[in-house]
Design a protein around this motif. Sequence first.
Motif, PDB file in Angstrom:
ATOM      1  N   PHE A 289       0.618  -1.215   0.013  1.00 56.78           N
ATOM      2  CA  PHE A 289       0.134  -0.045   0.033  1.00 56.78           C
ATOM      3  C   PHE A 289       0.910   1.300   0.022  1.00 56.78           C
ATOM      4  N   GLY A 290       2.121   1.193   0.062  1.00 56.13           N
ATOM      5  CA  GLY A 290       3.112   2.211   0.240  1.00 56.13           C
ATOM      6  C   GLY A 290       3.586   2.448   1.407  1.00 56.13           C
ATOM      7  N   TYR A 291       3.160   2.031   2.668  1.00 60.44           N
ATOM      8  CA  TYR A 291       3.958   2.103   3.749  1.00 60.44           C
ATOM      9  C   TYR A 291       5.407   1.823   3.863  1.00 60.44           C
ATOM     10  N   GLN A 292       6.060   2.555   4.572  1.00 59.42           N
ATOM     11  CA  GLN A 292       7.615   2.293   4.443  1.00 59.42           C
ATOM     12  C   GLN A 292       8.153   2.159   5.904  1.00 59.42           C
ATOM     13  N   ASP A 293       7.308   2.636   6.813  1.00 62.59           N
ATOM     14  CA  ASP A 293       7.764   2.510   8.138  1.00 62.59           C
ATOM     15  C   ASP A 293       6.691   2.186   9.025  1.00 62.59           C
TER      16      ASP A 293
ATOM     17  N   ASP B  97      14.349 -12.279  14.077  1.00 61.91           N
ATOM     18  CA  ASP B  97      13.518 -12.718  13.140  1.00 61.91           C
ATOM     19  C   ASP B  97      12.562 -11.851  12.507  1.00 61.91           C
ATOM     20  N   PHE B  98      11.986 -10.909  13.368  1.00 59.71           N
ATOM     21  CA  PHE B  98      11.156 -10.011  13.143  1.00 59.71           C
ATOM     22  C   PHE B  98      11.618  -8.788  12.235  1.00 59.71           C
ATOM     23  N   LYS B  99      12.867  -8.598  12.549  1.00 60.61           N
ATOM     24  CA  LYS B  99      13.751  -7.581  11.788  1.00 60.61           C
ATOM     25  C   LYS B  99      13.778  -7.932  10.378  1.00 60.61           C
ATOM     26  N   LYS B 100      13.911  -9.133  10.247  1.00 58.08           N
ATOM     27  CA  LYS B 100      14.276  -9.719   8.605  1.00 58.08           C
ATOM     28  C   LYS B 100      13.043  -9.583   8.038  1.00 58.08           C
ATOM     29  N   VAL B 101      12.038  -9.926   8.737  1.00 59.07           N
ATOM     30  CA  VAL B 101      10.464  -9.893   7.960  1.00 59.07           C
ATOM     31  C   VAL B 101      10.436  -8.431   7.416  1.00 59.07           C
ATOM     32  N   ILE B 102      10.549  -7.407   8.284  1.00 60.86           N
ATOM     33  CA  ILE B 102      10.542  -6.028   7.943  1.00 60.86           C
ATOM     34  C   ILE B 102      11.379  -5.816   6.951  1.00 60.86           C
ATOM     35  N   GLU B 103      12.610  -6.080   6.926  1.00 55.13           N
ATOM     36  CA  GLU B 103      13.562  -5.846   5.984  1.00 55.13           C
ATOM     37  C   GLU B 103      13.183  -6.510   4.486  1.00 55.13           C
TER      38      GLU B 103
ATOM     39  N   GLU C 236      10.926  -0.459   7.710  1.00 59.31           N
ATOM     40  CA  GLU C 236      11.546  -0.377   8.789  1.00 59.31           C
ATOM     41  C   GLU C 236      10.742  -0.182   9.983  1.00 59.31           C
ATOM     42  N   SER C 237      11.305   0.051  11.309  1.00 60.06           N
ATOM     43  CA  SER C 237      10.571   0.339  12.403  1.00 60.06           C
ATOM     44  C   SER C 237      11.401   1.341  13.090  1.00 60.06           C
ATOM     45  N   THR C 238      10.636   2.518  13.321  1.00 64.52           N
ATOM     46  CA  THR C 238      11.648   3.762  13.738  1.00 64.52           C
ATOM     47  C   THR C 238      11.050   3.851  15.202  1.00 64.52           C
ATOM     48  N   SER C 239      10.015   3.253  15.741  1.00 68.31           N
ATOM     49  CA  SER C 239       9.635   3.513  17.058  1.00 68.31           C
ATOM     50  C   SER C 239       8.813   2.175  17.500  1.00 68.31           C
ATOM     51  N   GLY C 240       8.625   2.236  18.719  1.00 69.61           N
ATOM     52  CA  GLY C 240       7.695   1.167  19.655  1.00 69.61           C
ATOM     53  C   GLY C 240       6.998   1.572  20.667  1.00 69.61           C
ATOM     54  N   HIS C 241       6.026   1.265  20.790  1.00 71.76           N
ATOM     55  CA  HIS C 241       5.049   1.547  21.955  1.00 71.76           C
ATOM     56  C   HIS C 241       5.341   0.501  22.991  1.00 71.76           C
ATOM     57  N   TYR C 242       5.983   0.729  24.110  1.00 74.47           N
ATOM     58  CA  TYR C 242       6.395  -0.224  25.163  1.00 74.47           C
ATOM     59  C   TYR C 242       5.555  -0.077  26.434  1.00 74.47           C
ATOM     60  N   ASP C 243       5.312  -1.092  26.949  1.00 75.81           N
ATOM     61  CA  ASP C 243       4.358  -1.281  28.002  1.00 75.81           C
ATOM     62  C   ASP C 243       4.726  -0.960  29.506  1.00 75.81           C
ATOM     63  N   PHE C 244       5.261   0.399  29.589  1.00 73.27           N
ATOM     64  CA  PHE C 244       5.661   0.733  31.090  1.00 73.27           C
ATOM     65  C   PHE C 244       4.841   0.903  32.110  1.00 73.27           C
ATOM     66  N   ILE C 245       3.650   1.046  31.782  1.00 70.80           N
ATOM     67  CA  ILE C 245       2.403   1.194  32.738  1.00 70.80           C
ATOM     68  C   ILE C 245       2.486   0.033  33.637  1.00 70.80           C
ATOM     69  N   LYS C 246       2.769  -0.955  33.104  1.00 71.69           N
ATOM     70  CA  LYS C 246       2.772  -2.375  33.908  1.00 71.69           C
ATOM     71  C   LYS C 246       3.657  -2.140  35.449  1.00 71.69           C
TER      72      LYS C 246
ATOM     73  N   ALA D 297      17.635  -4.094  18.412  1.00 71.40           N
ATOM     74  CA  ALA D 297      17.731  -5.173  17.688  1.00 71.40           C
ATOM     75  C   ALA D 297      16.729  -4.866  16.402  1.00 71.40           C
ATOM     76  N   LEU D 298      15.751  -4.035  16.515  1.00 69.16           N
ATOM     77  CA  LEU D 298      15.142  -3.659  15.378  1.00 69.16           C
ATOM     78  C   LEU D 298      15.688  -2.442  14.659  1.00 69.16           C
ATOM     79  N   GLY D 299      16.685  -1.769  15.222  1.00 67.08           N
ATOM     80  CA  GLY D 299      17.096  -0.651  14.434  1.00 67.08           C
ATOM     81  C   GLY D 299      16.350   0.532  14.858  1.00 67.08           C
ATOM     82  N   GLN D 300      15.474   0.623  15.863  1.00 69.27           N
ATOM     83  CA  GLN D 300      14.471   1.520  16.092  1.00 69.27           C
ATOM     84  C   GLN D 300      15.532   2.784  16.574  1.00 69.27           C
ATOM     85  N   LYS D 301      14.939   4.042  16.473  1.00 71.60           N
ATOM     86  CA  LYS D 301      15.207   5.394  16.835  1.00 71.60           C
ATOM     87  C   LYS D 301      14.717   5.807  18.305  1.00 71.60           C
ATOM     88  N   TYR D 302      13.252   5.311  18.378  1.00 76.52           N
ATOM     89  CA  TYR D 302      12.779   5.937  19.714  1.00 76.52           C
ATOM     90  C   TYR D 302      11.997   4.768  20.474  1.00 76.52           C
TER      91      TYR D 302
END
Length: 298
Positions: A59-63, A83-89, A94-104, A126-131
Amino acid sequence: MPSRRDFIKQSGFALSLAGLGLSGFDFPKANYKMGLQLFTIRQPMAEDPIKTLKTIASFGYQDTEIYGYDGPANKYYGMPAADFKKVIEDNSLESTSGHYDFIKYFNGPEEELMRYTDQCIVGAHALGQKYITWPWLDPASRSIEKFKLLTEKLNAIGERVTKAKLGFAYHNHDFEFIDHNGENGYDIILKNTDPDLVKLQIDLYWVSHSSPSSAHELFLKAPGRFVMWHIKDMDKVSRDYTEMGNGSIDYTKILPDASLSGMKYYYIEQGGNFAQNPIQSVKDSADYFKKNLIDLFA
């Protein structure tokens, strides 16, 4: 020599003046990649993440921005991080950010929160994220007192993440803008967190839905600090989520503020209320965005 923070502030002010036709500054246009917050397609990702990522790439998504990281196992969507990084690549994503479950870990011992932070750092690298992004507060953690406690934790996490050569950001919803006798959580976050350690991921739907200030007014409060945007539309009647172009948010007035805000990455998102299904919705939003909005970033 001016500090980096002073430069950002001065640049943001200059951009604001330029928007009013009062400045001759000429700023280069950034080349942003169209991103998707994968929570939008959480059901397809749970069923078949490999097929789903291939589909959204078409669909044209890149990130992408991830959610649901398994810290102790260092897994994303049931796959080891590598393995997930390979699927992305393999799908030119790419994956530049992640929502991580700090509230726990918000109300637990500090060492548990820091241990989870370290796990997030391992996964992000491992994913090469920036944030790494703090995405949520549960209903029991939304009082003014809790927001003040939150800022201490955000600063501590931000320091740890920054030392690991990553960025850290806080993502808003609507509850940050609730008035508590003249105070609200978002202002507390802006005032009490170190802007060098804690950036902001602004959810433009929730700002339009609930904030007493416009996105532009928020950008002027802290130019250069809003490094990521969530872009989604609001149904004209129900005010629920909807596909891009079907709603009431006028992005032609927001996207030109990309440089003023400091935006580096953006992610289209739709939390629910799909016209047909999540996959069709992210396709329709991508088509509309590419045709009507993507060239408006400035």
